[in-house]
Design an enzyme around this catalytic site. Structure first.
Site, PDB file in Angstrom:
ATOM      1  N   CYS A  90      33.252  40.471  59.515  1.00  0.00           N
ATOM      2  CA  CYS A  90      33.011  40.958  60.877  1.00  0.00           C
ATOM      3  C   CYS A  90      34.297  41.550  61.452  1.00  0.00           C
ATOM      4  CB  CYS A  90      32.493  39.825  61.751  1.00  0.00           C
ATOM      5  SG  CYS A  90      32.206  40.329  63.455  1.00  0.00           S
ATOM      6  N   CYS A  93      34.879  40.999  65.125  1.00  0.00           N
ATOM      7  CA  CYS A  93      35.327  39.659  65.525  1.00  0.00           C
ATOM      8  C   CYS A  93      36.809  39.467  65.217  1.00  0.00           C
ATOM      9  CB  CYS A  93      34.599  38.567  64.752  1.00  0.00           C
ATOM     10  SG  CYS A  93      32.882  38.853  64.485  1.00  0.00           S
ATOM     11  N   ASP A  94      37.236  39.939  64.052  1.00  0.00           N
ATOM     12  CA  ASP A  94      38.551  39.547  63.544  1.00  0.00           C
ATOM     13  C   ASP A  94      39.579  40.671  63.494  1.00  0.00           C
ATOM     14  OD1 ASP A  94      37.473  37.020  63.141  1.00  0.00           O
ATOM     15  OD2 ASP A  94      36.738  37.529  61.156  1.00  0.00           O
TER      16      ASP A  94
END
Ligand code: NDP
Length: 309
Positions: free
Chosen positions: A135, A138-139
């Protein structure tokens, strides 16, 4: 006689929660079961800029929390827990939770979504959060001025690469062929980006790490067999998604990729069982299209109940 519910919705992403809003407003008193990732994939994204109604964008978790509150407002009942089995062979259907609890219901709406695929490399799972991610949204933030590799050649991989290029110093795309699968627009965008470079005909075969996490990826050229080690701080998966249908066994017809086959938009091969969102959508995979199909499933379930009561 045990209580028989009108409608059980499995999964709380945009499709499940939209189905809950519609079925609860139709006075069906739905029960929605949250599953392993309450709120679904959007809870792992940052800004959502393409969901209509939010001109300035909205964070994924906030959007899902709003949908949850909206469903709760009309008396949707929520339950935590994972569904481990669904007996759809006779009516009422029986849904079994991991806790052993069973629920009887006249209709089922399956909105369990899809999960990112991993390569299955040794160490891959152990390095999640230590350099391995599925992801980028997200990261990506953690890879400022770092080198990252993204595996895959479809829209997901290119979208991840584009997002990562906002932070990373260099983004390499590892693709197993000499031609990308992604849409033309996405390809043009990615290939024009000076931070993105595609390493063609190559697959990752090993992840190297030290105590702090991922340090390098060993790749192999599939045409020559040549292997090389590439230093990297991040390894992002962009090789597609697997629909979450394991608890269904062989009862529901799936397509070759494992997505639930539907007709009349959201009807499965079993009367009274409907599917919506990413679990039955290999094509669009958008929050808005998932929400739209959640609405369709709810309306079909409502009509089914009216016809069969
Ligand atoms: P796709 O199936 O389209 O692409 C997967 C990619 O990963 C392919 O390039 C495939 O290679 C590669 N791949 C798969 N398995 C492996 C493996 N084991 N090792 C190495 N490479 C592998 O999945 P996506 O998730 O990219 O897209 C799914 C759908 O969602 C598409 O319809 C897409 O258009 C849509 N989508 C749309 C977006 C948007 O419009 N913003 C964003 C993301 C997805 P190969 O090409 O050789 O098969």
């Amino acid at each position: 006689m045990a209580n028989i519910r009108n409608c059980v919705i499995i999964g709380t992403g945009p499709s499940g929660l939209t189905a809950a809003i519609y079925t609860s407003r139709a006075n069906l008193n739905p029960l929605i079961i949250a599953g392993l990732q309450p709120g679904g994939q959007l809870t792992t994204t940052t800004e959502v800029e393409n969901f209509p109604g939010f001109p300035e964008g909205i964070s994924g978790p906030e959007l899902m929390e709003n949908m949850r509150k909206q469903a709760a407002r009309f008396n949707t009942e929520f339950k935590d827990g994972r569904v481990v089995n669904a007996d759809l062979s006779k009516k009422p259907f029986t849904i079994t939770l991991e806790s052993g609890e069973t629920i009887l219901t006249k209709t089922v709406i399956i909105s369990t979504g899809a999960s990112a695929k991993y390569m299955g490399l040794k160490n891959e799972q152990a390095l999640i959060g230590k350099g391995v991610s599925a992801c980028a949204t997200c990261d990506g933030f953690f890879y400022r001025n770092k080198i990252v590799h993204v595996v895959g050649g479809g829209d997901t991989a290119l979208e991840e690469a584009g997002f990562l290029s906002k932070f990373a110093s260099k983004v390499y795309i590892l693709h197993r062929r000499g031609e990308l699968r992604a849409s033309k627009a996405m390809q043009d965008h990615a290939l024009k980006n000076p931070k993105i470079e595609v390493i063609w005909n190559s697959v990752p075969i090993e992840l190297l790490s030290d105590n702090s996490g991922l340090t390098a990826v060993k790749i192999q050229n599939v045409l020559t067999g040549e292997e090389s080690i590439r230093k990297t701080d991040g390894f992002f998966l962009g090789i597609g998604h697997t629909p979450n249908t394991h608890f269904l066994g062989k009862q529901i017809e799936l397509d070759q990729q494992g997505f639930i086959k539907t007709h009349n938009d959201v009807e499965t091969n079993i009367e009274g069982v409907f599917a919506c969102g990413d679990v039955q959508d290999p094509t669009y995979r958008q929050a808005i299209s998932a929400a739209g199909s959640g609405c369709q499933a709810a309306i079909r379930a409502e009509r089914f109940l009216a016809e069969h009561s």
